[in-house]
Design a protein around this motif. Structure first.
Motif, PDB file in Angstrom:
ATOM      1  N   SER A 249      39.348  37.582  42.953  1.00 41.41           N
ATOM      2  CA  SER A 249      38.108  36.951  42.525  1.00 41.41           C
ATOM      3  C   SER A 249      37.043  37.020  43.620  1.00 41.41           C
ATOM      4  O   SER A 249      35.878  37.317  43.356  1.00 41.41           O
ATOM      5  CB  SER A 249      38.386  35.490  42.142  1.00 41.41           C
ATOM      6  OG  SER A 249      37.206  34.842  41.777  1.00 41.41           O
TER       7      SER A 249
ATOM      8  N   ASN B   9      32.388  37.708  36.111  1.00 33.57           N
ATOM      9  CA  ASN B   9      33.041  36.844  37.095  1.00 33.57           C
ATOM     10  C   ASN B   9      34.502  36.677  36.732  1.00 33.57           C
ATOM     11  O   ASN B   9      34.902  36.932  35.598  1.00 33.57           O
ATOM     12  CB  ASN B   9      32.381  35.449  37.124  1.00 33.57           C
ATOM     13  CG  ASN B   9      30.992  35.494  37.716  1.00 33.57           C
ATOM     14  OD1 ASN B   9      30.789  36.047  38.791  1.00 33.57           O
ATOM     15  ND2 ASN B   9      30.034  34.909  37.022  1.00 33.57           N
ATOM     16  N   MET B  10      35.262  36.189  37.706  1.00 33.73           N
ATOM     17  CA  MET B  10      36.671  35.894  37.480  1.00 33.73           C
ATOM     18  C   MET B  10      36.950  34.493  37.990  1.00 33.73           C
ATOM     19  O   MET B  10      36.575  34.150  39.110  1.00 33.73           O
ATOM     20  CB  MET B  10      37.552  36.894  38.221  1.00 33.73           C
ATOM     21  CG  MET B  10      39.024  36.628  38.095  1.00 33.73           C
ATOM     22  SD  MET B  10      39.955  37.800  39.124  1.00 33.73           S
ATOM     23  CE  MET B  10      41.559  37.049  39.066  1.00 33.73           C
ATOM     24  N   LYS B  11      37.587  33.695  37.158  1.00 35.73           N
ATOM     25  CA  LYS B  11      37.958  32.334  37.532  1.00 35.73           C
ATOM     26  C   LYS B  11      39.477  32.224  37.470  1.00 35.73           C
ATOM     27  O   LYS B  11      40.107  32.755  36.559  1.00 35.73           O
ATOM     28  CB  LYS B  11      37.309  31.347  36.557  1.00 35.73           C
ATOM     29  CG  LYS B  11      37.629  29.909  36.832  1.00 35.73           C
ATOM     30  CD  LYS B  11      36.985  29.023  35.772  1.00 35.73           C
ATOM     31  CE  LYS B  11      37.649  27.667  35.792  1.00 35.73           C
ATOM     32  NZ  LYS B  11      37.374  26.902  34.589  1.00 35.73           N
TER      33      LYS B  11
END
Length: 153
Positions: free
Chosen positions: A44, A83-85
């Motif tokens: 991330s 995005n990456m969560k």
């Protein structure tokens, strides 16, 4: 009388062995979950910092759940709006759920120099629920990241 004493000792030693085995499994599960969480958070961060690597998730929306069969290990990765969560909670509406037999099989898969998805499926170390293309995309991004930052790409 000696038989009773031996039976009591054996029962207690079996209980102690079972308790030790349970403790070891818990430690392995927590270690595996922590390791997976760190790897996903690292990915991330790189996606956030590296514009070229972020191209891998342009217009990519997906929900991944990685867990063990007993659900002691649960880590999710959510790709949305470039995005990456990462989450330690189980999520719904996943595109793919990757279920590992246990913490040991997760660590073996993550630490393998050449993760073999098909081999892991055949040996039943992992089970996939969802679209298999998502796991291949994730494997590609993971391997690309590894090669890029080890200087082999």
């Amino acid at each position: 009388m000696w038989n009773k004493v031996l039976n009591i000792i054996m029962m207690r030693s079996q209980r102690a062995k079972n308790a030790a085995d349970n403790f070891l499994q818990t430690v392995q599960s927590e270690k595996a979950e922590g390791f997976l969480e760190v790897l996903l958070n690292l990915m991330s961060l790189v996606l956030y910092l590296d514009k070229d690597f972020r191209k891998n998730i342009k217009n990519f929306n997906a929900r991944y759940l990685f867990c063990s069969q007993d659900r002691k290990i649960t880590v999710a990765a959510i790709f949305n709006d470039n995005n990456m969560k990462v989450s330690k909670k189980e999520i719904d509406n996943t595109n793919i759920t990757v279920i590992f037999r246990n913490g040991k099989s997760l660590m073996g898969f993550l630490l393998s120099p050449k993760p073999d998805i098909l081999g892991s499926l055949l040996s039943q170390d992992i089970t996939i629920d969802g679209n298999l293309n998502y796991i291949y995309k994730f494997a590609y991004m993971s391997k690309h990241l590894q090669l890029k930052y080890t200087g082999k790409l």
